[in-house]
Design a protein around this motif. Structure first.
Motif, short mmCIF file in Angstrom:
data_model
loop_
_atom_site.label_atom_id
_atom_site.label_comp_id
_atom_site.label_asym_id
_atom_site.label_seq_id
_atom_site.Cartn_x
_atom_site.Cartn_y
_atom_site.Cartn_z
N TRP A 1 26.55 2.51 57.21
CA TRP A 1 27.93 2.93 56.92
C TRP A 1 28.02 3.85 55.71
N SER A 2 27.43 3.45 54.62
CA SER A 2 27.77 4.14 53.38
C SER A 2 27.16 5.53 53.30
N MET B 1 31.68 -5.14 58.53
CA MET B 1 32.10 -5.60 57.22
C MET B 1 32.77 -4.48 56.42
N ALA B 2 32.19 -3.30 56.52
CA ALA B 2 32.74 -2.19 55.74
C ALA B 2 34.16 -1.88 56.19
N VAL C 1 36.22 -3.89 57.68
CA VAL C 1 37.10 -4.99 57.27
C VAL C 1 37.47 -4.81 55.80
N ALA C 2 36.48 -4.49 54.99
CA ALA C 2 36.77 -4.28 53.57
C ALA C 2 37.81 -3.19 53.39
N GLU C 3 37.58 -2.10 54.06
CA GLU C 3 38.52 -0.98 53.95
C GLU C 3 39.92 -1.40 54.42
N THR D 1 41.49 -4.02 54.14
CA THR D 1 42.33 -4.84 53.26
C THR D 1 43.30 -3.99 52.45
N ARG D 2 43.03 -2.71 52.41
CA ARG D 2 43.92 -1.82 51.64
C ARG D 2 44.60 -0.79 52.53
N ARG E 1 42.32 -4.65 64.45
CA ARG E 1 42.74 -5.86 65.13
C ARG E 1 42.83 -5.63 66.63
N VAL F 1 39.35 -7.32 67.35
CA VAL F 1 39.63 -8.75 67.23
C VAL F 1 40.34 -9.29 68.47
N THR G 1 38.58 -7.51 48.97
CA THR G 1 38.03 -6.20 49.29
C THR G 1 36.55 -6.13 48.98
N MET H 1 33.69 -8.24 51.09
CA MET H 1 33.31 -7.63 52.36
C MET H 1 32.50 -6.35 52.15
N ALA I 1 28.76 -5.64 53.37
CA ALA I 1 28.42 -4.50 54.22
C ALA I 1 27.25 -3.73 53.63
#
Lengths: 211, 211, 211, 211
Positions: free
Chosen positions: A26-27, A100-101, A103-105, A107-108, A117, A121, B97, B100, B104
């Motif tokens: 991802w990164s 995971m990445a 999902v992390a993103e 949250t904002r 979702r 999901v 945030t 996760m 990741a």
DNA sequence: TTATAATCGAGACGGTACGTCGGGTCTTATT
DNA sequence: AATAAGACCCGACGTACCGTCTCGATTATAA
């Protein structure tokens, strides 16, 4: 009226995205790199997706649709099966990194959250619904008392299974193998059976759920 | 012989990191910004941490140490309690945030994976160990048969609780409230009880899932 | 086919470079600062120049093109004129600092050396060529015997004039005023006259210096 | 009263500076690197010099003191000799890189300008003074009429020789070889002789300057 | 002979600029 | 219109040196 968007491009882009995820994770995945792999201009990417996260969600979502729940004869076996196949999916480098990445993103980012979702999901809840229905048909679980509690139960089981597998595999970093799957399935099925005592609960012992 | 590293700087940096996480979230958090908030040069950050991920792990890890497991009188109540307090922790913008995101990242970075594991994951297993020991003392759970299976059980429960809460809160995006916690605790306690029937197992241990 | 480079940007950048040189001097001039003044991204600078030195050479080179050699009636007056106008140019803060700095840099950088030579040095030899031609037309200097020796003579005079003025102004740090220019012109004209005796060389050419 | 500064360190530092100049050139030379080469702490450098420029001036100045002016029998030969030995000095990588750089720096730094002048420039005027005196003794140049004009003449010749050689070697980038040196010396001696006609100028021949 | 105080090595520190990279927008010509 | 190419602005990256600072360990004088 004018030239329509190339459908082939969409496909090439999503393929390129998955390939890049495998190679780079991802990164280190970049829009420019995806565009180059897909033989497409960066503009074309941004015309169709708002950014890296949205693109990756779409690229990865289809992989989750490959999950299936063949009837293995018992609730316990079905749980074991879904755990192992979900674990196999998470073991693929495309998914683990990016799930995971994103999902992390998310949250904002409300839009991303919705996209995630509905693309991933909600679509996989079908597995739990199928499994439950099948278990009910087998008499392993009681029939639904009312739709609301059935939905609650579905959600709980879904979070339990998905959460436990993800946590085991990605956070704890331990293997999700047959032994673990068996132990997990045992616990879950026992929990479900006790919470919803099959027919006549022998002894109520700390009556945990609304009798 | 040379000048030692400033301990105050470490503290200021971690504080600044948490503050920046609250305000900006993981993806907009910047090493330069953290340095500026901490009144420290960027070089000092890089002298001590290899990058954003490692820094954030350390900054967030201490928050997890705040989790406690007061004796609430029963295994069920203890599970409810830990679920709710873990959920409260995850509701804080610093943690959700970044947890996760770091997970990741850790899928591609072994060093980070180790750091995450020992700074966060392993350290919180104490909660499960405490809860188990207490439940055993109460007679709610059988004493450990052998250390290996005890460790397996601990890990399983840990992944189950943490995974379910994280998935519910961050992936499904639904609230982890008292009702959900109660349902979850009921299921888990029932599962544990059935898998390890309390004192005198009326039915043979192995077939926990009904027929 | 793609977007062409902005010509306006080039111009703005060179102007900004000169302005920054005036204000800050060579050593405090920053690529980032130049970019900011020019309203341009740093990337754009690096896309067109390899670094500070190359940029400054181009920015300063045009200033040297302002030098002119009006006919002042005699070789002596022409020399005086070019000395004074060159000195005036060197007195400008853009030129003095950066000329030396770039020369210093060029001792280790062949590409820069070439750039400097063709953008500044070679282009100003025209002044010497003009002056020589004019002096020959006036009969102050003999006509060229052969092209090679003419080129040698041109180079020698060029290094002599430019070198002496630069050294006086920047190394010795003394003013290049009318008096000094007159003294210099006298010496140079005398030297040229004797080395190339005007019409009938009474004495053999080679021993110009007495016995 | 307390511990005196180590003289050996001074020497080691200047040696290290010259070595670093040879290897790296001015712009890549760093204080830290010099300190490391000299086996000395950076602090020690800054306790004795204000910065890179001052250090390099001192390191290089001694090289200029090696210049000598042996009597070669005639003014012309002496000029040739000094031109060639100065060119040889400039050909060394320590000097060429740093001389120009320090001059550039000195245009914005008065203290450095003074240091440069007294450590390098003024100290080498001895060569011109010696040469002039010797030429006067030989009768090649007239005796000084008054001290002021003698000083003017000395400065002019100094800037002329040094400037021309530096410009030829570093700016034009052409070799300063015997041929060029001979041409230069011829022109200079002729210029001096005509400007100051030896004893009784036999024929005024293109009276260049007012006797 | 012993303080005493400047000097020394090491290297952490706050800064500033570097040159690069990726994100996302835009301009151009082409299809 | 939609496209490929790629220039553009922006902002963060991680590194390199700067010149200053704290350390504890040496010394050479002055007491």
């Amino acid at each position: 009226m004018a030239r329509p968007r190339s459908a082939a491009a969409d496909c090439a882009i999503l393929d390129a995205t998955r390939a890049a995820l495998v190679e780079l994770g991802w990164s280190k995945l970049t829009m420019g790199d995806v565009a180059a792999r897909a033989g497409v201009a960066k503009t074309t990417l941004y015309r169709r997706w708002t950014g890296k996260s949205a693109l990756v969600v779409d690229a990865v979502a289809v992989l989750f649709d490959e999950l299936e729940l063949p009837d293995r004869g018992s609730l316990h076996a079905d749980v074991e099966g879904v755990v192992l196949s979900f674990a196999a999916l998470l073991a693929r480098p495309e998914t683990s990194t990016s799930l995971m990445a994103v999902v992390a993103e998310s949250t904002r980012d409300a839009a991303l959250r919705d996209r995630l979702r509905c693309a991933v999901v909600d679509r996989q809840k079908r597995l739990v619904l199928d499994g439950r229905a099948r278990a009910q048909a087998r008499g392993e679980l009681p029939p639904d008392s009312d739709p609301a509690s059935a939905a609650r139960q579905t959600d709980l089981v879904f979070d339990l299974i998905a959460g436990a597998v993800v946590h085991r595999a990605l956070v704890s970093g331990e293997p999700v193998d047959e032994a673990w799957a068996a132990g997990f399935a045992t616990l879950l099925v026992a929990g479900l059976g006790a919470a919803h005592p099959p027919a006549p609960p022998p002894q109520p012992r700390t009556p945990p759920e609304p009798c």
